[in-house]
Design a protein around this motif. Structure first.
Motif, PDB file in Angstrom:
ATOM      1  N   SER A 163     -11.429   1.230   4.568  1.00 28.50           N
ATOM      2  CA  SER A 163     -12.304   2.122   3.803  1.00 28.50           C
ATOM      3  C   SER A 163     -11.518   2.819   2.686  1.00 28.50           C
ATOM      4  CB  SER A 163     -12.978   3.149   4.715  1.00 28.50           C
ATOM      5  OG  SER A 163     -12.021   3.957   5.339  1.00 28.50           O
ATOM      6  N   TRP A 164     -10.255   3.127   2.927  1.00 33.16           N
ATOM      7  CA  TRP A 164      -9.394   3.700   1.885  1.00 33.16           C
ATOM      8  C   TRP A 164      -9.262   2.715   0.719  1.00 33.16           C
ATOM      9  CZ3 TRP A 164      -6.780   8.263   1.074  1.00 33.16           C
ATOM     10  CH2 TRP A 164      -5.749   8.248   0.139  1.00 33.16           C
ATOM     11  N   GLN A 165      -9.040   1.435   1.046  1.00 34.87           N
ATOM     12  CA  GLN A 165      -8.909   0.416   0.005  1.00 34.87           C
ATOM     13  C   GLN A 165     -10.203   0.257  -0.787  1.00 34.87           C
ATOM     14  OE1 GLN A 165      -7.424  -2.956   2.284  1.00 34.87           O
ATOM     15  NE2 GLN A 165      -5.417  -2.700   1.339  1.00 34.87           N
ATOM     16  N   VAL A 166     -11.335   0.295  -0.097  1.00 33.26           N
ATOM     17  CA  VAL A 166     -12.623   0.197  -0.791  1.00 33.26           C
ATOM     18  C   VAL A 166     -12.796   1.380  -1.741  1.00 33.26           C
ATOM     19  CG1 VAL A 166     -15.131   0.278  -0.465  1.00 33.26           C
ATOM     20  CG2 VAL A 166     -13.741  -1.218   0.961  1.00 33.26           C
ATOM     21  N   GLY A 167     -12.433   2.573  -1.285  1.00 27.46           N
ATOM     22  CA  GLY A 167     -12.534   3.758  -2.137  1.00 27.46           C
ATOM     23  C   GLY A 167     -11.621   3.671  -3.344  1.00 27.46           C
ATOM     24  N   VAL A 168     -10.375   3.239  -3.135  1.00 29.28           N
ATOM     25  CA  VAL A 168      -9.430   3.095  -4.254  1.00 29.28           C
ATOM     26  C   VAL A 168      -9.946   2.047  -5.229  1.00 29.28           C
ATOM     27  CG1 VAL A 168      -7.108   2.270  -4.863  1.00 29.28           C
ATOM     28  CG2 VAL A 168      -7.404   3.911  -3.012  1.00 29.28           C
ATOM     29  N   ALA A 185     -13.084   1.200  -5.772  1.00 31.89           N
ATOM     30  CA  ALA A 185     -14.260   1.739  -6.475  1.00 31.89           C
ATOM     31  C   ALA A 185     -13.850   2.721  -7.571  1.00 31.89           C
ATOM     32  CB  ALA A 185     -15.203   2.403  -5.477  1.00 31.89           C
ATOM     33  N   VAL A 186     -12.906   3.612  -7.260  1.00 33.62           N
ATOM     34  CA  VAL A 186     -12.454   4.578  -8.267  1.00 33.62           C
ATOM     35  C   VAL A 186     -11.752   3.841  -9.416  1.00 33.62           C
ATOM     36  CG1 VAL A 186     -10.850   6.483  -8.696  1.00 33.62           C
ATOM     37  CG2 VAL A 186     -12.304   6.498  -6.667  1.00 33.62           C
ATOM     38  N   TRP A 237      -5.400   1.159  -9.084  1.00 32.65           N
ATOM     39  CA  TRP A 237      -5.438  -0.021  -8.209  1.00 32.65           C
ATOM     40  C   TRP A 237      -4.047  -0.349  -7.664  1.00 32.65           C
ATOM     41  CZ3 TRP A 237      -8.925  -3.361 -11.860  1.00 32.65           C
ATOM     42  CH2 TRP A 237     -10.270  -3.127 -11.553  1.00 32.65           C
ATOM     43  N   HIS A 264      -8.014   2.285   6.930  1.00 29.83           N
ATOM     44  CA  HIS A 264      -7.267   1.720   5.810  1.00 29.83           C
ATOM     45  C   HIS A 264      -8.177   0.852   4.943  1.00 29.83           C
ATOM     46  CE1 HIS A 264      -4.004  -0.777   3.890  1.00 29.83           C
ATOM     47  NE2 HIS A 264      -3.708   0.466   3.545  1.00 29.83           N
ATOM     48  N   SER A 304       0.819  -1.204   0.000  1.00 31.83           N
ATOM     49  CA  SER A 304       0.000   0.000   0.000  1.00 31.83           C
ATOM     50  C   SER A 304       0.855   1.257   0.000  1.00 31.83           C
ATOM     51  CB  SER A 304      -0.894   0.005   1.237  1.00 31.83           C
ATOM     52  OG  SER A 304      -1.604   1.214   1.318  1.00 31.83           O
ATOM     53  N   GLU A 354      -2.625   0.623  -4.257  1.00 29.87           N
ATOM     54  CA  GLU A 354      -3.083  -0.005  -3.027  1.00 29.87           C
ATOM     55  C   GLU A 354      -2.982  -1.530  -3.018  1.00 29.87           C
ATOM     56  OE1 GLU A 354      -3.978   0.401   0.719  1.00 29.87           O
ATOM     57  OE2 GLU A 354      -3.731   2.084  -0.641  1.00 29.87           O
TER      58      GLU A 354
END
Length: 151
Positions: A48-53, A55-56, A85, A46, A33, A88
């Motif tokens: 939630s950060w991964q989920v956001g990355v 999704a984007v 991607w 972290h 990461s 992360e």
């Protein structure tokens, strides 16, 4: 096991040797990461950060896939999503490393004089065949421009 879990467990991963100053070999970035330290410090943050990355990156890759059939730089956008991607996820970093290596190999192969000579010969032969087919078509059917067609 990821590099993150090694850090959390207190096990230090072996450090990669640094190349010499005159070494021209490309150095590979460390896997794992690239989130800021304050985000890595909190497991829920972290995640939630991964989920956001993810999704984007998924949105960008989906847009790239759509651009394969619609106007736009499809493959470029897909690789952009993979790069998102790769900030992360280790699997995406490995895919990008493999892709980068294959592109470099293809570029080196394309610069090989024998391959260039073969490609030039094949291109010339293809153009001669296409010119011959166009000449046969024009000889047989003639040239009728769209604005001169009798209805």
């Amino acid at each position: 096991m990821s590099a993150q879990s090694d850090e959390r467990d207190g096990i230090a991963a072996p450090a990669a040797p640094h190349p010499a100053a005159g070494d021209t070999a490309e150095t590979e970035r460390e896997l794992g990461s690239r989130a800021p330290a304050f985000i890595k410090a909190s497991k829920p943050l972290h995640l939630s950060w991964q989920v956001g990355v993810f999704a984007v990156g998924l949105a960008v890759v989906a847009a790239g896939i759509a651009m394969l059939v619609l106007p736009g730089p499809g493959w470029l956008v897909i690789f952009g999503g993979m790069a998102i991607w790769a900030t992360e996820f280790v699997w995406a970093q490995l895919v990008l490393r493999w892709t980068r290596r294959k592109v470099a190999e293809a570029a080196q192969k394309a610069l090989d004089p024998e391959v260039r000579r073969r490609n030039i010969i094949l291109t010339v032969v293809g153009l001669v065949i296409i010119a011959a087919l166009v000449a046969v078509y024009l000889w047989r059917f003639g040239l009728s421009l769209p604005w001169n067609v009798d209805e």
